[in-house]
Enzyme design. Structure first.
Site, PDB file in Angstrom:
ATOM      1  CG  HIS A  72      -2.082  -0.907   1.118  1.00 45.30           C
ATOM      2  ND1 HIS A  72      -3.200  -0.797   1.899  1.00 45.30           N
ATOM      3  CD2 HIS A  72      -2.302  -1.953   0.294  1.00 45.30           C
ATOM      4  CE1 HIS A  72      -4.068  -1.743   1.557  1.00 45.30           C
ATOM      5  NE2 HIS A  72      -3.533  -2.460   0.596  1.00 45.30           N
ATOM      6  CE1 TYR A 200      -4.566   3.727   9.190  1.00 47.97           C
ATOM      7  CE2 TYR A 200      -4.957   3.651  11.555  1.00 47.97           C
ATOM      8  CZ  TYR A 200      -4.260   3.224  10.440  1.00 47.97           C
ATOM      9  OH  TYR A 200      -3.266   2.293  10.580  1.00 47.97           O
ATOM     10  N   PRO A 292      -2.735   0.365  19.230  1.00 47.96           N
ATOM     11  CG  PRO A 292      -4.581  -0.971  18.774  1.00 47.96           C
ATOM     12  CD  PRO A 292      -3.887  -0.264  19.882  1.00 47.96           C
ATOM     13  CE  LYS A 296       5.264   3.508  13.527  1.00 40.12           C
ATOM     14  NZ  LYS A 296       5.523   3.178  12.137  1.00 40.12           N
ATOM     15  CE1 TYR A 384      -0.476   4.301   9.840  1.00 43.23           C
ATOM     16  CE2 TYR A 384       0.516   3.251   7.936  1.00 43.23           C
ATOM     17  CZ  TYR A 384      -0.502   3.333   8.868  1.00 43.23           C
ATOM     18  OH  TYR A 384      -1.530   2.432   8.823  1.00 43.23           O
TER      19      TYR A 384
HETATM   20  P1  FAD Z   1       3.136 -11.763  21.849  1.00 44.22           P
HETATM   21  O1  FAD Z   1       2.580 -11.830  20.472  1.00 44.22           O
HETATM   22  O2  FAD Z   1       2.232 -11.409  22.977  1.00 44.22           O
HETATM   23  O3  FAD Z   1       3.805 -13.185  22.148  1.00 44.22           O
HETATM   24  C1  FAD Z   1       4.259 -13.560  23.436  1.00 44.22           C
HETATM   25  C2  FAD Z   1       4.214 -15.067  23.564  1.00 44.22           C
HETATM   26  O4  FAD Z   1       4.762 -15.458  24.821  1.00 44.22           O
HETATM   27  C3  FAD Z   1       2.804 -15.616  23.523  1.00 44.22           C
HETATM   28  O5  FAD Z   1       2.705 -16.632  22.550  1.00 44.22           O
HETATM   29  C4  FAD Z   1       2.570 -16.150  24.950  1.00 44.22           C
HETATM   30  O6  FAD Z   1       1.704 -17.278  24.964  1.00 44.22           O
HETATM   31  C5  FAD Z   1       3.988 -16.500  25.372  1.00 44.22           C
HETATM   32  N1  FAD Z   1       4.199 -16.552  26.828  1.00 44.22           N
HETATM   33  C6  FAD Z   1       3.726 -15.726  27.787  1.00 44.22           C
HETATM   34  N2  FAD Z   1       4.147 -16.110  29.011  1.00 44.22           N
HETATM   35  C7  FAD Z   1       4.928 -17.214  28.828  1.00 44.22           C
HETATM   36  C8  FAD Z   1       5.651 -18.071  29.712  1.00 44.22           C
HETATM   37  N3  FAD Z   1       5.665 -17.871  31.033  1.00 44.22           N
HETATM   38  N4  FAD Z   1       6.340 -19.111  29.179  1.00 44.22           N
HETATM   39  C9  FAD Z   1       6.340 -19.337  27.838  1.00 44.22           C
HETATM   40  N5  FAD Z   1       5.657 -18.542  26.950  1.00 44.22           N
HETATM   41  C10 FAD Z   1       4.968 -17.500  27.447  1.00 44.22           C
HETATM   42  N6  FAD Z   1       1.468  -4.278  15.508  1.00 44.22           N
HETATM   43  C11 FAD Z   1       1.940  -3.849  14.290  1.00 44.22           C
HETATM   44  O7  FAD Z   1       3.161  -3.691  14.134  1.00 44.22           O
HETATM   45  N7  FAD Z   1       1.095  -3.577  13.248  1.00 44.22           N
HETATM   46  C12 FAD Z   1      -0.254  -3.702  13.369  1.00 44.22           C
HETATM   47  O8  FAD Z   1      -0.986  -3.498  12.388  1.00 44.22           O
HETATM   48  C13 FAD Z   1      -0.786  -4.101  14.651  1.00 44.22           C
HETATM   49  N8  FAD Z   1      -2.126  -4.232  14.841  1.00 44.22           N
HETATM   50  C14 FAD Z   1      -2.584  -4.705  16.039  1.00 44.22           C
HETATM   51  C15 FAD Z   1      -3.963  -4.819  16.216  1.00 44.22           C
HETATM   52  C16 FAD Z   1      -4.476  -5.278  17.441  1.00 44.22           C
HETATM   53  C17 FAD Z   1      -5.953  -5.369  17.622  1.00 44.22           C
HETATM   54  C18 FAD Z   1      -3.586  -5.669  18.488  1.00 44.22           C
HETATM   55  C19 FAD Z   1      -4.126  -6.192  19.806  1.00 44.22           C
HETATM   56  C20 FAD Z   1      -2.218  -5.545  18.314  1.00 44.22           C
HETATM   57  C21 FAD Z   1      -1.706  -5.058  17.116  1.00 44.22           C
HETATM   58  N9  FAD Z   1      -0.332  -4.922  16.908  1.00 44.22           N
HETATM   59  C22 FAD Z   1       0.149  -4.415  15.713  1.00 44.22           C
HETATM   60  C23 FAD Z   1       0.615  -5.300  17.970  1.00 44.22           C
HETATM   61  C24 FAD Z   1       1.214  -6.699  17.793  1.00 44.22           C
HETATM   62  O9  FAD Z   1       0.194  -7.662  17.615  1.00 44.22           O
HETATM   63  C25 FAD Z   1       2.065  -7.059  19.026  1.00 44.22           C
HETATM   64  O10 FAD Z   1       2.930  -5.990  19.303  1.00 44.22           O
HETATM   65  C26 FAD Z   1       2.885  -8.344  18.810  1.00 44.22           C
HETATM   66  O11 FAD Z   1       2.079  -9.483  18.912  1.00 44.22           O
HETATM   67  C27 FAD Z   1       4.033  -8.471  19.840  1.00 44.22           C
HETATM   68  O12 FAD Z   1       4.706  -9.684  19.653  1.00 44.22           O
HETATM   69  P2  FAD Z   1       5.470 -10.379  20.865  1.00 44.22           P
HETATM   70  O13 FAD Z   1       6.066 -11.626  20.286  1.00 44.22           O
HETATM   71  O14 FAD Z   1       6.336  -9.395  21.536  1.00 44.22           O
HETATM   72  O15 FAD Z   1       4.342 -10.734  21.933  1.00 44.22           O
HETATM   73  C1  DHB Z   2      -4.232  -3.144  11.215  1.00 43.20           C
HETATM   74  C2  DHB Z   2      -4.108  -2.933  12.566  1.00 43.20           C
HETATM   75  C3  DHB Z   2      -3.719  -1.692  13.007  1.00 43.20           C
HETATM   76  O1  DHB Z   2      -3.580  -1.463  14.327  1.00 43.20           O
HETATM   77  C4  DHB Z   2      -3.448  -0.655  12.127  1.00 43.20           C
HETATM   78  O2  DHB Z   2      -3.103   0.563  12.608  1.00 43.20           O
HETATM   79  C5  DHB Z   2      -3.557  -0.890  10.778  1.00 43.20           C
HETATM   80  C6  DHB Z   2      -3.953  -2.141  10.316  1.00 43.20           C
HETATM   81  C7  DHB Z   2      -4.680  -4.470  10.742  1.00 43.20           C
HETATM   82  O3  DHB Z   2      -4.938  -5.350  11.581  1.00 43.20           O
HETATM   83  O4  DHB Z   2      -4.787  -4.670   9.522  1.00 43.20           O
END
Ligand code: FAD
Ligand code: DHB
Length: 389
Positions: A72, A200, A292, A296, A384
């Site tokens: 995009h 948005y 979100p 980021k 962004y």
């Molecule tokens: P997590 O994905 O939370 O993974 C952590 C893992 O550790 C999990 O699998 C958990 O089960 C495991 N764990 C926890 N405790 C233990 C333990 N004691 N022992 C072993 N394992 C354990 N980010 C973007 O960059 N772009 C986007 O468009 C975007 N959109 C989003 C939309 C929504 C609605 C949400 C909620 C988030 C969004 N994010 C986005 C954020 C992104 O999803 C998270 O920042 C990302 O998942 C972080 O990854 P992580 O591996 O750090 O943590």
């Molecule tokens: C999506 C999630 C976001 O938080 C965002 O800012 C843009 C896109 C998505 O899930 O596609």
């Protein structure tokens, strides 16, 4: 058991870190508390920066992303009944890619299984020991048994609710937090995107976001109350509310269908400082959370593990601790830039229950400024699409 690095958590941070270490010939074990299927069922991020795309290529998981990801070159901001495009390509020379977190996770899991590196699923880490010594240990549970792994380093990639950050003594860590007074209700549906680019939406009824996963699958979000439950939002209510928040032409383009996934996420800003404690390193959501709105979270998780993988390569190849010593400051400098931007986007686009009439007028004035000022659009676009590494 003994390994060089124990990674706690098989989310995007843990899996990508594991893959970067594999490429560098550094032995590692991943512990994940949930099953692989459960991790794959968590629908979250969808938008990735060019820097993250480069990193995924480097980790050897770029092929399907390039085949199926949607590039995009801009987004639209909607307010006051009209839409305004922000042209990323023209303003920054860069684009963003839409490719689901679930797909990134699947690609990383498959790449890891090819390398044969061990991942223990349904094996929660329960305690960390001697993290300041040269021989830290992680105790974990598998079925009813407890076992221990000795290692050189521990990477806490276990998300916001994980144990790694919580094992750090209070006096050694400072946290900064803001919990925003609303949540995001998100659905996935087998319906075509509302528009070719993301919209948005700022609306007096609340924020909305029209995103997608493919030409036939939509990902849509609505600002909701923090105390709302999924049961409060049957599909008809969701679609009706979305249409009310969109401009007339976008509302007319909405194709409705059953939600195949529905969840509510709270909005939070959170940073822990520092994110290195002896031989324990935090990365991703374990260290920081952004609301979100700026997309980021996953991109920050990727930049953390990139810095950390470089630091470990320096340590094992050149016996230098330089990268390990600067990891926390380097990663946090980038984190605070993303925190600022995510907070600003959240403030610009949502309805804040406590806002006065004055606050609402200022928000509208800021949107109008953005719609006509090329330099304001360039600032948004630059943030962004992401900072260079
Ligand atoms: P997590 O994905 O939370 O993974 C952590 C893992 O550790 C999990 O699998 C958990 O089960 C495991 N764990 C926890 N405790 C233990 C333990 N004691 N022992 C072993 N394992 C354990 N980010 C973007 O960059 N772009 C986007 O468009 C975007 N959109 C989003 C939309 C929504 C609605 C949400 C909620 C988030 C969004 N994010 C986005 C954020 C992104 O999803 C998270 O920042 C990302 O998942 C972080 O990854 P992580 O591996 O750090 O943590
Ligand atoms: C999506 C999630 C976001 O938080 C965002 O800012 C843009 C896109 C998505 O899930 O596609």
């Amino acid at each position: 058991m003994r390994t060089q690095v124990v990674i706690i958590g098989a989310g995007p941070a843990g899996l990508l870190f594991g893959q970067l270490l594999q490429k560098q010939g550094i032995e590692n074990v991943i512990l994940e508390q949930r099953s692989g299927e459960y991790v794959l069922s968590r629908v979250r991020a969808g938008l990735i920066e060019e820097g993250t795309v480069r990193l995924l290529e480097r980790a050897g998981v770029g092929q399907r992303l390039h085949r199926e990801g949607l590039v995009h070159e801009g987004i639209e901001i909607s307010f006051g009944g009209g839409r305004h495009r922000i042209d990323f390509r023209k303003l920054t020379g860069k684009a963003i890619t839409i490719y689901g977190q679930t797909e990134i996770t699947r690609d990383l899991m498959e790449a890891r299984s090819v390398t044969g590196a061990p991942t223990f699923y349904e094996a929660p880490a329960v305690s960390l020991h001697d993290t300041s010594s040269e021989r830290p240990r992680v105790r974990y549970r598998k079925d009813t048994l407890e076992a221990e792994i000795e290692c050189d380093f521990i990477a806490g990639c276990d998300g916001f609710h994980g144990i790694s950050r919580r094992t750090v003594p209070e006096a050694a860590i400072r946290t900064y937090e803001r919990v925003h007074p609303f949540g995001w209700l998100g659905i996935l549906s087998e319906t075509p995107p509302v528009s070719p680019e993301l919209i948005y939406v700022n609306h007096e009824r609340g924020f909305a976001l029209c995103s997608m996963r493919s030409q036939t699958r939509s990902r849509l979000y609505l600002q909701c109350r923090v105390d709302d439950n999924i049961e409060d939002w049957p599909d008809e209510r969701f679609w009706g509310e979305l249409k009310l928040r969109l401009d007339p032409s976008a509302a007319a383009a909405v194709v409705t269908g059953p939600a195949i996934e529905k969840s509510i996420a709270p909005l939070r800003s959170f940073v822990a400082e520092p994110i290195r404690f002896g031989r324990l390193f935090l990365a991703g959501d374990a260290a920081h959370i952004v609301p979100p709105t700026g997309a980021k979270g996953l991109n920050l998780a990727a930049s953390d593990v990139y810095y950390l993988s470089q630091a470990f390569a320096e340590f094992y190849e050149a016996k230098s601790t330089g990268g390990l010593d600067t990891y926390s400051d380097r990663a946090l400098a980038r984190v605070w830039q993303a925190e600022r931007f995510s907070w600003w986007m959240t403030r610009l686009l949502h309805c804040f229950p406590e806002d006065s009439g004055f606050d609402q007028k200022v928000q509208r004035a800021e949107l109008e400024f953005l719609a006509r000022s090329v330099s304001a659009q360039a600032t948004l676009a630059e943030n962004y699409v992401g900072l260079p590494y």
